[in-house]
Design a protein around this motif. Structure first.
Motif, short mmCIF file in Angstrom:
data_model
loop_
_atom_site.label_atom_id
_atom_site.label_comp_id
_atom_site.label_asym_id
_atom_site.label_seq_id
_atom_site.Cartn_x
_atom_site.Cartn_y
_atom_site.Cartn_z
N ASN A 84 -6.99 -8.21 -21.90
CA ASN A 84 -6.13 -7.64 -20.45
C ASN A 84 -6.01 -7.11 -19.52
O ASN A 84 -5.74 -6.23 -18.86
N PHE A 85 -6.86 -5.40 -20.89
CA PHE A 85 -7.04 -4.20 -20.12
C PHE A 85 -6.87 -4.26 -18.89
O PHE A 85 -6.31 -2.90 -17.69
N TYR A 86 -8.53 -3.73 -18.37
CA TYR A 86 -9.22 -3.91 -17.60
C TYR A 86 -8.82 -4.80 -16.43
O TYR A 86 -8.50 -4.38 -15.23
N LEU A 87 -8.40 -6.04 -16.35
CA LEU A 87 -6.25 -6.72 -15.64
C LEU A 87 -6.23 -6.38 -15.14
O LEU A 87 -5.34 -5.31 -13.70
N MET A 88 -5.21 -5.48 -16.25
CA MET A 88 -3.96 -3.90 -15.71
C MET A 88 -4.48 -2.99 -15.62
O MET A 88 -3.42 -2.83 -13.89
N LEU A 89 -5.37 -3.04 -15.67
CA LEU A 89 -5.90 -1.48 -14.81
C LEU A 89 -6.33 -1.48 -13.37
O LEU A 89 -6.27 -1.12 -12.46
N ARG A 90 -6.86 -2.90 -13.11
CA ARG A 90 -7.44 -3.29 -11.98
C ARG A 90 -5.87 -3.45 -10.61
O ARG A 90 -5.79 -2.55 -9.48
N ASN A 91 -5.17 -4.87 -11.84
CA ASN A 91 -3.78 -4.74 -10.75
C ASN A 91 -3.00 -3.08 -10.68
O ASN A 91 -2.71 -3.23 -9.52
N THR A 92 -3.03 -2.83 -11.41
CA THR A 92 -2.25 -1.57 -11.37
C THR A 92 -2.93 -0.44 -10.56
O THR A 92 -1.78 0.15 -9.60
N PHE A 93 -3.67 -0.26 -10.60
CA PHE A 93 -4.74 0.81 -9.13
C PHE A 93 -4.38 0.15 -7.75
O PHE A 93 -4.85 0.72 -6.82
N ALA A 94 -4.75 -0.55 -7.97
CA ALA A 94 -4.58 -1.65 -6.55
C ALA A 94 -3.62 -1.87 -5.45
O ALA A 94 -3.46 -2.23 -4.51
N ILE A 95 -2.87 -2.56 -6.51
CA ILE A 95 -0.93 -1.90 -6.07
C ILE A 95 -0.64 -1.37 -5.73
O ILE A 95 -0.34 -0.87 -4.59
N ASN A 96 -1.65 0.51 -6.74
CA ASN A 96 -0.55 1.71 -5.75
C ASN A 96 -1.86 2.19 -5.07
O ASN A 96 -1.21 2.83 -4.00
N ILE A 97 -3.11 2.12 -4.23
CA ILE A 97 -3.76 2.32 -3.49
C ILE A 97 -3.64 1.89 -2.13
O ILE A 97 -3.38 2.16 -1.52
N PHE A 98 -3.26 0.50 -2.65
CA PHE A 98 -2.06 0.29 -1.17
C PHE A 98 -1.10 0.04 -0.29
O PHE A 98 -0.93 0.94 0.36
N GLY A 99 -0.24 1.13 -1.80
CA GLY A 99 0.77 1.34 -1.19
C GLY A 99 0.78 3.14 -1.13
O GLY A 99 1.17 3.75 0.14
N LEU A 100 -0.60 3.44 -1.50
CA LEU A 100 -0.74 4.55 -1.10
C LEU A 100 -1.24 4.89 0.01
O LEU A 100 -0.98 5.83 1.54
N ILE A 101 -1.94 3.71 0.89
CA ILE A 101 -3.01 3.72 2.23
C ILE A 101 -1.80 3.38 3.43
O ILE A 101 -1.93 3.68 4.12
N LEU A 102 -0.79 2.46 2.55
CA LEU A 102 -0.39 2.05 3.75
C LEU A 102 1.56 2.66 3.66
O LEU A 102 1.86 2.60 5.21
N MET A 103 1.73 3.06 2.74
CA MET A 103 3.20 3.38 2.97
C MET A 103 3.16 4.34 2.39
O MET A 103 4.15 5.57 3.35
N PHE A 104 2.08 5.44 2.09
CA PHE A 104 2.93 7.31 2.00
C PHE A 104 2.49 7.10 3.99
O PHE A 104 3.10 8.37 4.02
N PRO A 105 1.60 7.02 4.25
CA PRO A 105 1.76 8.06 6.11
C PRO A 105 3.12 6.99 6.47
O PRO A 105 2.83 7.92 7.54
N LEU A 106 3.70 5.94 5.97
CA LEU A 106 4.56 5.36 7.00
C LEU A 106 5.74 6.49 7.64
O LEU A 106 6.19 6.22 7.73
N PRO A 107 6.58 6.60 6.14
CA PRO A 107 7.16 8.32 6.27
C PRO A 107 7.49 9.11 6.87
O PRO A 107 7.63 9.86 7.72
N ILE A 108 5.58 10.31 6.90
CA ILE A 108 5.65 10.85 8.20
C ILE A 108 5.45 9.99 9.38
O ILE A 108 6.15 11.23 10.44
N PHE A 109 5.04 9.27 9.71
CA PHE A 109 4.86 8.56 11.47
C PHE A 109 6.30 8.19 11.39
O PHE A 109 6.96 8.27 12.53
N LEU A 110 7.10 7.95 10.46
CA LEU A 110 8.47 7.13 10.79
C LEU A 110 9.54 8.54 11.39
O LEU A 110 10.41 8.88 12.32
N SER A 111 9.32 9.68 10.46
CA SER A 111 9.68 11.29 10.27
C SER A 111 9.35 12.02 12.31
O SER A 111 10.79 12.24 12.56
N LEU A 112 8.35 11.76 12.23
CA LEU A 112 7.49 12.09 13.85
C LEU A 112 8.41 11.52 14.59
O LEU A 112 9.18 12.51 16.37
#
Length: 317
Positions: A84-112
């Motif tokens: 399950n190592f590569y499955l866990m690696l895929r899931n971990t990075f996929a969730i974080n990439i979604f967060g990086l693309i969608l979540m990280f810019p949101l506080p900047i936009f909201l702050s503006l």
């Protein structure tokens, strides 16, 4: 001549200690303010680091550290060889990439948007509203998700059923899991993330905006050419730190959202460490997973900081 050099070394050392002591006295209130944070990191981050040694031992809580057998990198080999190592690696990075693309810019936009509000009362009310979800526990957030998206009692599925449509299995369909995790994070933490960006915007010289108004710049132009460049160093630093957590996923959140039907997309390193380290009592395996995550984060921080510096920007060091 040699004797004078020997005598000068202690005097330089004394002078350096004197300057250090004078500096501490001068900024004593700043050091007192930082003291709780320093103690926290010493007690809960630095002191427990000796426990990383457990990754190289076959640790048993009944025999203790003294009775543990040295096994070298055995646990690392077993982790990498796990099916399950590569499955866990895929899931971990996929969730974080979604967060990086969608979540990280949101506080900047909201702050503006909050920064453009001219009514201080209205601005503070909205800030309080967007901060509030941060203080809710993940139990409450997941319970709210259940009452909204559940196939049986969920509000959305009740509306779909009343309208004659089929119910959608949001919580048991693997295709929706990453999206739900990202949506929860956005709703809960976006407002809290605006604090640092709003503080950075507060430091922008108002005369720059006044000069832009005289030149006929619109509000959008002022944001694009003044506000965003002013907070760019803050954005870069937070982005680098965010990349350092690419191997981390909110354990409590994922555990509460977990069910057998979504295991293929929900199994991450945190749940693996919990299952083996706590439920199965394989503490060394749990420490190994944590150490691997830390090394991945360190590599990503160093690589991103190096890249940022090569692009001519200031990094974190």
């Amino acid at each position: 001549m040699a004797q004078s050099n020997v005598l000068s070394k202690p005097s330089k050392s004394v002078a350096a200690r004197s300057r250090l002591w004078n500096s501490i006295l001068q900024y004593k209130y700043m050091y007192l303010l930082a003291l709780p944070g320093i103690l926290y990191f010493l007690l809960f981050k630095f002191v427990p680091m000796w426990g990383l040694l457990l990754a190289f031992f076959e640790y048993n809580p009944y025999t203790g550290f003294a009775g543990a057998e040295w096994v070298g990198i055995k646990h690392f080999k077993e982790l990498f060889a796990d099916e399950n190592f590569y499955l866990m690696l895929r899931n971990t990075f996929a969730i974080n990439i979604f967060g990086l693309i969608l979540m990280f810019p949101l506080p900047i936009f909201l702050s503006l948007m909050l920064n453009e509000v001219r009514s201080e009362v209205f601005k503070k009310i909205n800030q309080s509203i967007v901060y509030l979800p941060h203080f809710l526990s993940w139990v409450v957030v997941v319970s709210m998700t259940f009452f909204i998206f559940s196939s049986e009692i969920g509000i959305i599925n009740k509306l779909l059923s009343d309208a004659g449509y089929e119910r959608i299995l949001f919580l048991s369909n693997p295709n929706y899991f990453w999206g739900l995790i990202t949506f929860q994070n956005m709703w809960k933490e976006a407002g809290w993330g605006t604090i640092i960006f709003l503080a950075a915007m507060a430091g922008v010289d108002p005369q720059r905006y006044e000069a832009a108004v005289v030149d006929g710049a619109s509000r959008f132009r002022q944001i694009w050419h003044i506000t965003l460049p002013a907070i760019r160093p803050t954005i870069i630093i937070l982005l680098i730190l965010r990349l350092g957590h690419m191997a981390d996923v909110g354990f409590e959140q994922v555990l509460l959202m977990l069910n057998p039907l979504v295991m293929s997309v929900a199994e991450v390193f945190d749940t693996y460490a919990y299952t083996h380290g706590i439920l199965k009592g394989q503490i060394s395996v749990g420490v190994t997973v944590g150490m691997f995550k830390g090394l991945v984060g360190l590599v990503l921080v160093l690589a991103s900081n190096y890249t940022v510096k090569k692009m001519g920007q200031d990094g974190i060091y």
